[in-house]
Motif scaffolding. Sequence first.
Motif, mmCIF file in Angstrom:
data_model
loop_
_atom_site.group_PDB
_atom_site.id
_atom_site.type_symbol
_atom_site.label_atom_id
_atom_site.label_comp_id
_atom_site.label_asym_id
_atom_site.label_seq_id
_atom_site.Cartn_x
_atom_site.Cartn_y
_atom_site.Cartn_z
ATOM 1 N N TRP A 43 0.859 -1.190 0.000
ATOM 2 C CA TRP A 43 0.000 0.000 0.000
ATOM 3 C C TRP A 43 0.891 1.235 0.000
ATOM 4 O O TRP A 43 1.932 1.262 0.661
ATOM 5 N N ILE A 44 0.510 2.255 -0.753
ATOM 6 C CA ILE A 44 1.344 3.448 -0.891
ATOM 7 C C ILE A 44 1.652 4.069 0.463
ATOM 8 O O ILE A 44 2.775 4.521 0.721
ATOM 9 N N VAL A 45 0.656 4.102 1.348
ATOM 10 C CA VAL A 45 0.852 4.631 2.699
ATOM 11 C C VAL A 45 0.456 3.521 3.674
ATOM 12 O O VAL A 45 -0.684 3.465 4.134
ATOM 13 N N ALA B 284 -9.484 27.355 -3.410
ATOM 14 C CA ALA B 284 -8.068 27.369 -3.044
ATOM 15 C C ALA B 284 -7.721 26.172 -2.172
ATOM 16 O O ALA B 284 -6.657 25.554 -2.334
ATOM 17 N N TYR B 285 -8.629 25.821 -1.261
ATOM 18 C CA TYR B 285 -8.376 24.665 -0.396
ATOM 19 C C TYR B 285 -8.391 23.373 -1.196
ATOM 20 O O TYR B 285 -7.537 22.491 -0.998
ATOM 21 N N LEU B 286 -9.368 23.220 -2.114
ATOM 22 C CA LEU B 286 -9.441 22.006 -2.928
ATOM 23 C C LEU B 286 -8.167 21.817 -3.744
ATOM 24 O O LEU B 286 -7.618 20.709 -3.816
ATOM 25 N N LEU B 287 -7.693 22.891 -4.368
ATOM 26 C CA LEU B 287 -6.478 22.792 -5.172
ATOM 27 C C LEU B 287 -5.282 22.447 -4.296
ATOM 28 O O LEU B 287 -4.447 21.609 -4.660
ATOM 29 N N GLN B 288 -5.205 23.079 -3.140
ATOM 30 C CA GLN B 288 -4.120 22.787 -2.193
ATOM 31 C C GLN B 288 -4.158 21.317 -1.772
ATOM 32 O O GLN B 288 -3.118 20.643 -1.720
ATOM 33 N N ALA B 289 -5.351 20.806 -1.483
ATOM 34 C CA ALA B 289 -5.484 19.410 -1.052
ATOM 35 C C ALA B 289 -5.127 18.443 -2.185
ATOM 36 O O ALA B 289 -4.423 17.451 -1.971
ATOM 37 N N GLY C 140 2.156 13.503 -2.432
ATOM 38 C CA GLY C 140 2.319 12.582 -1.312
ATOM 39 C C GLY C 140 2.469 13.243 0.040
ATOM 40 O O GLY C 140 2.613 12.542 1.046
ATOM 41 N N SER C 141 2.434 14.580 0.112
ATOM 42 C CA SER C 141 2.570 15.229 1.416
ATOM 43 C C SER C 141 1.302 15.083 2.248
ATOM 44 O O SER C 141 1.342 15.208 3.474
ATOM 45 N N ARG C 142 0.156 14.854 1.598
ATOM 46 C CA ARG C 142 -1.052 14.433 2.312
ATOM 47 C C ARG C 142 -1.212 12.950 2.029
ATOM 48 O O ARG C 142 -1.319 12.534 0.865
ATOM 49 N N HIS C 143 -1.237 12.154 3.060
ATOM 50 C CA HIS C 143 -1.016 10.729 2.926
ATOM 51 C C HIS C 143 -2.311 9.964 2.645
ATOM 52 O O HIS C 143 -3.207 9.915 3.486
ATOM 53 N N SER C 144 -2.377 9.356 1.459
ATOM 54 C CA SER C 144 -3.536 8.530 1.126
ATOM 55 C C SER C 144 -3.185 7.615 -0.043
ATOM 56 O O SER C 144 -2.853 8.085 -1.130
ATOM 57 N N GLY D 58 -0.805 11.700 13.638
ATOM 58 C CA GLY D 58 0.289 12.136 12.780
ATOM 59 C C GLY D 58 0.283 11.499 11.407
ATOM 60 O O GLY D 58 1.331 11.409 10.763
ATOM 61 N N LEU D 59 -0.906 11.103 10.905
ATOM 62 C CA LEU D 59 -0.984 10.365 9.648
ATOM 63 C C LEU D 59 -1.598 11.155 8.506
ATOM 64 O O LEU D 59 -1.726 10.637 7.402
ATOM 65 N N ARG D 60 -1.975 12.425 8.743
ATOM 66 C CA ARG D 60 -2.704 13.113 7.695
ATOM 67 C C ARG D 60 -1.795 13.927 6.779
ATOM 68 O O ARG D 60 -1.764 13.723 5.595
ATOM 69 N N GLY D 61 -1.039 14.860 7.326
ATOM 70 C CA GLY D 61 -0.130 15.653 6.511
ATOM 71 C C GLY D 61 -0.862 16.554 5.532
ATOM 72 O O GLY D 61 -2.085 16.636 5.500
ATOM 73 N N GLY D 62 -0.082 17.240 4.692
ATOM 74 C CA GLY D 62 -0.627 18.051 3.621
ATOM 75 C C GLY D 62 -0.967 19.469 4.031
ATOM 76 O O GLY D 62 -1.470 19.722 5.124
ATOM 77 N N GLY D 63 -0.686 20.429 3.143
ATOM 78 C CA GLY D 63 -1.065 21.809 3.374
ATOM 79 C C GLY D 63 -0.133 22.543 4.318
ATOM 80 O O GLY D 63 0.573 21.936 5.127
ATOM 81 N N PRO D 64 -0.134 23.882 4.227
ATOM 82 C CA PRO D 64 0.786 24.678 5.047
ATOM 83 C C PRO D 64 0.402 24.750 6.524
ATOM 84 O O PRO D 64 1.201 25.199 7.339
#
Length: 370
Positions: A137-139, A223-228, A235-239, A333-339
């Motif tokens: 699995w990728i993550v 802006a949030y959708l594009l960021q996500a 891969g900075s937001r883990h899924s 600590g498994l979500r990540g993503g976004g500033p």
Amino acid sequence: MLIRITWRRAILTLLVLAAGALLFAWSGIFNIAASGGHWAITNWVLHGVMRNSVRTHSLLVEAPPPLDDIALKARGAGHYASGCAPCHGAPGEPQNPIIQRSTPHPPDFSESLDDWTPKELFRIVQHGVRYTGMPAWIVPERRDEVWAMVAFLEALRDMEPEEYRRLAYGAEAPRQPPGSSAGIGGLGTPPAEVLADCARCHNRDGQGRDGAAFPVIAGQNEAYLLQALRAFADGSRHSGIMQPPAARAGDEALRALAAHYAAQPRQPVPQSFDPALLAEGERIARQGMPENQVPACLSCHGAEALARNPSWPRLDGQHAPYLEGQLALWREGLRGGGPYHRIMQTVASRLTPEQAHAVSAWFASQGGGE
């Protein structure tokens, strides 16, 4: 004639055998072509070693969640159609002939699924199988996603083709040619219509399907959708479910997707909650928890805050289980993503599971933003 075995002769024999093996490998005589297949005894040994290894390591896997949950099965099906069916086939969609020429040959799930236990399936999906084409699995840390795949595989054993297409494609099923999910092109090339790829799970209106299987993204800040989406892609937001489609779409398509779903009218999901639970959730959302250094949620997610910074997400009218699940991922600590992910990780770590449940319920109950 009696030959005495001494340490010197034993070591010399081992060195000669090792040199012979190295010479054989260097010569290139051994045929590694997939067209040659394995000897029957090789298949028997490798499969036996694999089954024993999976059985042993699965003893450490935790007890599964309720695997008959329709939301779990739908999430697993959405990924299976693009990530697994090209190799394993699906009900009504046999394996691609190209895959059938690989060695070892992946099992064809359009015909049958071996009698693995849920814990054993979890181990295989999470970590893959070495020396085969079965990837990990990728993550691997996203155990919730792995269990979603296991829930789908458990249901796959007795699944009719019509139910598979409904779970895998949702409202896009009529537009999806039968058998296309098992096409080898699905492994690497972007789909002809990126929106159709997203709509299989999120629908074209962004409301999702199958209960709380997928989040409501209609009317979300562009802006949030594009960021996500970009965070999923890199891969900075883990899924393991979202990264493949986001990565293969390309940035231009991600921009178009964000604009499309942001423009859809948001329709709050009908949900009912205990009034006492909502009162506790509202207190946390409006006042925060100063004693634990938790700010008011509305200081970032309220209407005024969202007008100042559209990179923050709307939470009103979202599925409560989704919000609660995201807080759990932050906390672990498994979500990540976004500033702002470190801010949310800190906040979530200071909420008890009960408090996260309450505040998720309150945001879910809101229909027009706060």
